[in-house]
Design an enzyme around this catalytic site. Structure first.
Site, PDB file in Angstrom:
ATOM      1  N   TYR A  77      35.338  41.929  26.599  1.00 24.80           N
ATOM      2  CA  TYR A  77      34.154  42.026  27.449  1.00 24.80           C
ATOM      3  C   TYR A  77      34.338  41.116  28.656  1.00 24.80           C
ATOM      4  CZ  TYR A  77      29.308  41.518  29.007  1.00 24.80           C
ATOM      5  OH  TYR A  77      28.153  41.484  29.763  1.00 24.80           O
ATOM      6  N   HIS A  95      29.278  45.000  32.051  1.00 26.07           N
ATOM      7  CA  HIS A  95      27.983  45.473  32.525  1.00 26.07           C
ATOM      8  C   HIS A  95      27.876  45.153  34.011  1.00 26.07           C
ATOM      9  CE1 HIS A  95      26.702  44.625  28.148  1.00 26.07           C
ATOM     10  NE2 HIS A  95      26.966  45.915  28.287  1.00 26.07           N
ATOM     11  N   LEU A 141      32.867  39.034  31.256  1.00 24.69           N
ATOM     12  CA  LEU A 141      31.590  38.380  31.528  1.00 24.69           C
ATOM     13  C   LEU A 141      31.358  38.215  33.023  1.00 24.69           C
ATOM     14  CD1 LEU A 141      32.786  37.056  28.684  1.00 24.69           C
ATOM     15  CD2 LEU A 141      30.724  35.710  28.869  1.00 24.69           C
ATOM     16  N   SER A 195      41.712  42.217  42.213  1.00 22.96           N
ATOM     17  CA  SER A 195      42.692  43.042  41.494  1.00 22.96           C
ATOM     18  C   SER A 195      43.751  42.175  40.823  1.00 22.96           C
ATOM     19  CB  SER A 195      43.357  44.022  42.466  1.00 22.96           C
ATOM     20  OG  SER A 195      42.446  45.015  42.882  1.00 22.96           O
ATOM     21  N   ILE A 215      42.452  39.809  45.678  1.00 25.18           N
ATOM     22  CA  ILE A 215      42.312  38.706  44.717  1.00 25.18           C
ATOM     23  C   ILE A 215      41.659  39.195  43.422  1.00 25.18           C
ATOM     24  CG2 ILE A 215      41.425  36.383  44.342  1.00 25.18           C
ATOM     25  CD1 ILE A 215      43.515  36.658  46.575  1.00 25.18           C
ATOM     26  N   GLU A 248      35.667  51.627  39.480  1.00 27.08           N
ATOM     27  CA  GLU A 248      36.054  53.035  39.423  1.00 27.08           C
ATOM     28  C   GLU A 248      37.439  53.255  40.014  1.00 27.08           C
ATOM     29  OE1 GLU A 248      32.844  55.082  41.300  1.00 27.08           O
ATOM     30  OE2 GLU A 248      31.501  54.885  39.557  1.00 27.08           O
TER      31      GLU A 248
END
Length: 238
Positions: free
Chosen positions: A97, A138, A99, A114, A112, A151
């Protein structure tokens, strides 16, 4: 910044894990980047606990970006995330996850984020973490830059989270995004089950059952056409 300067900047950037001495700086950065207020205990954990993958990107010793992720078993997922993986995976399988992922404004659009994300994904796709089958996060519905970034990195929306955030006295919608790793798979849809059943039937030796079904349906349709023509001719002959 130009592409040449961006490349030069990336060559100057160094990666290192957070340490307790970064707490004050990280707290200030997160306050600038995110609308969510994290408790002090959260900052203590991400700068000192081995539970977290807390990686900083530094430029001339200054933190200009960071990514924080937690790797945990599927069984410990919150209710809204419990269906991220297909049911065939046991509760002990792991997920990661994210955060937080942020970059100082003056250094954004230079790769940066990426670089930090790639470091996490490389870490999770080693043999040691082959049991980690998904990376998820999230994100606010209104955070278009973050949505487009994930995406582009092949994360896909998993679910819409109405009223998931409570920021400055207002409820805000969010999304969960998922990237499957190490052979992980999403839950099956109805079409997946139909496709699977079809492929199983097609593999029956010597495919007699599917052929017989097809021939029976074809014969039934031919009879229906013949009967329909006869009925039409009788009606016209009256």
């Amino acid at each position: 910044m130009s592409k040449v300067l961006s490349l030069h900047l990336q060559q100057e950037v160094q990666l290192r894990f957070l340490c307790p001495g970064d707490l004050v700086e990280v707290k200030k950065l997160c306050a600038d980047w995110f609308p969510i207020e994290y408790p002090d205990s959260w900052y203590d954990d991400i700068t000192s606990s081995s539970r977290f993958f807390s990686l900083a990107a530094t430029y001339h010793s200054r933190i200009i970006g960071l990514i924080v992720a937690e790797i945990k078993p599927k069984v410990k997922l919150n209710k809204e995330d419990a269906d991220i993986l297909a049911t065939c995976f046991p509760p002990t399988v792991q997920v990661a996850y994210i955060l937080s992922l942020g970059v100082v404004e003056d250094f954004r659009r230079n790769g940066i984020a990426s670089l930090l994300l790639d470091s996490l994904l490389s870490h999770l796709t080693t043999k040691e973490f082959f049991n980690c089958k998904a990376v998820y996060l999230h994100v606010l519905e209104s955070n278009g830059d973050a949505l487009r970034f994930y995406e582009r990195r092949n994360f896909r929306p998993h679910s819409f989270l109405p009223y998931y955030y409570f920021i400055q006295g207002k409820s805000r919608h969010g999304y969960s995004y998922v990237l499957y790793t190490n052979g992980g798979q999403p839950p099956w849809s109805v079409l997946d089950y139909i496709s699977h059943c079809g492929s199983v039937l097609a593999k029956l030796t010597p495919c007699a059952f599917p052929r017989q079904v097809y021939q029976a349906l074809r014969s039934l349709m031919q009879k229906f056409v013949v009967v329909s023509r006869q009925t039409s001719q009788e009606q016209h002959g009256r």
